[in-house]
Design an enzyme around this catalytic site. Structure first.
Site, PDB file in Angstrom:
ATOM      1  N   LYS A  14       0.825  -1.215   0.000  1.00 32.02           N
ATOM      2  CA  LYS A  14       0.000   0.000   0.000  1.00 32.02           C
ATOM      3  C   LYS A  14       0.858   1.264   0.000  1.00 32.02           C
ATOM      4  CE  LYS A  14      -2.250  -1.078   3.832  1.00 32.02           C
ATOM      5  NZ  LYS A  14      -1.641  -2.364   4.189  1.00 32.02           N
ATOM      6  N   ARG A  89      -9.414   0.660   9.253  1.00 30.10           N
ATOM      7  CA  ARG A  89      -9.002  -0.700   9.611  1.00 30.10           C
ATOM      8  C   ARG A  89     -10.052  -1.409  10.462  1.00 30.10           C
ATOM      9  NH1 ARG A  89      -3.122   0.402   9.118  1.00 30.10           N
ATOM     10  NH2 ARG A  89      -1.950  -1.520   9.303  1.00 30.10           N
ATOM     11  N   ARG A 128      11.551  -6.383   4.265  1.00 34.48           N
ATOM     12  CA  ARG A 128      11.470  -4.941   4.519  1.00 34.48           C
ATOM     13  C   ARG A 128      12.166  -4.586   5.828  1.00 34.48           C
ATOM     14  NH1 ARG A 128       5.576  -2.222   4.627  1.00 34.48           N
ATOM     15  NH2 ARG A 128       5.614  -2.765   6.819  1.00 34.48           N
ATOM     16  N   ARG A 134      11.688  -0.605  11.041  1.00 28.85           N
ATOM     17  CA  ARG A 134      10.432  -0.735  11.790  1.00 28.85           C
ATOM     18  C   ARG A 134      10.511  -1.908  12.759  1.00 28.85           C
ATOM     19  NH1 ARG A 134       5.172   0.138   7.995  1.00 28.85           N
ATOM     20  NH2 ARG A 134       4.303  -1.070   9.725  1.00 28.85           N
ATOM     21  N   ARG A 146       0.072  -8.940  13.347  1.00 29.35           N
ATOM     22  CA  ARG A 146      -0.524  -7.959  12.431  1.00 29.35           C
ATOM     23  C   ARG A 146      -1.413  -8.644  11.386  1.00 29.35           C
ATOM     24  NH1 ARG A 146       4.854  -5.569  10.648  1.00 29.35           N
ATOM     25  NH2 ARG A 146       3.747  -4.134   9.275  1.00 29.35           N
TER      26      ARG A 146
END
Ligand code: AMP
Length: 191
Positions: A14, A89, A128, A134, A146
């Site tokens: 996204k 969400r 990532r 992160r 998640r």
């Protein structure tokens, strides 16, 4: 004015696609995750509140998230349309977004939903982690959390938009360019 919800599980692409879409179509990109991370970095009260939720892969409470989304959107009166990335969400967030836009004589034009297999998501997020810095990408347990939260609380948000005939699934596998091509076609095709 077109307002797009760019939807999909964590790792669907996204954020990456939003940057390309902003460049090409001139939307204002509104990512609640980015807003929370900027506040955590800046040590604000909002950042202090949000940190434990982000670090553990849980959702920040709706009231806080809805308020920050509205405040940020109100800060862009020049916007010719928004890409909402990572919001809504929950069903409550989707309903609040409808009410907020309606109060401005606007609405969501479409939900473009990136569809990606779960194993691919796990691989993308672990990869990532090498560059994102992160905390929530670095721990496989937080990644799983998640994905679980997405399946339990966020996936049902698609029904909200299906009920309004605004849902469009987009294959989220393949290269960044392939996926951008599909999103662009959807947007050029009248979405
Ligand atoms: P993201 O950058 O979209 O992957 O979001 C990272 C994290 O920020 C999520 O795991 C949540 O902890 C929090 N977050 C982002 N957007 C929302 C939202 N709309 N509602 C609740 N929490 C959110």
């Amino acid at each position: 004015m077109r307002n797009i919800v760019l939807f999909g599980p964590p790792g669907a692409g996204k954020g990456t696609q939003s940057v390309l879409l902003v460049d090409h179509f001139g939307f204002v990109h509104l990512s609640t995750g980015d807003i929370f991370r900027a506040n955590i970095k800046g040590g604000t009260e909002l950042g202090k509140l949000a940190k434990s939720f982000l670090d553990s892969g849980q959702l920040v409470p709706d009231d806080v998230t809805i308020q920050i989304l509205e405040d940020t959107a109100n800060g862009h009166p020049e916007a010719k349309g928004f890409i909402f990335d990572g919001f809504p969400r929950t069903k409550a967030q989707a309903e609040a977004l409808d009410r907020f836009l309606e109060s401005k004589g606007q609405s969501i034009t479409a939900m473009l939903a990136l569809e990606v297999e779960e194993e691919e998501l796990r691989q993308r997020l672990s990869k990532r982690a090498e560059t994102s810095g992160r905390v929530d990408d670095a721990d496989p347990l937080v990644i799983q959390k998640r994905i679980d939260v997405y399946n339990a609380e966020t996936a049902p948000v698609a029904e909200h938009y299906k009920g309004q005939n605004k849902y469009q699934g987009i294959a989220g596998m393949g290269t960044i360019e392939d996926i951008f091509g599909r999103l662009s076609s959807a947007l050029e095709g009248g979405v």
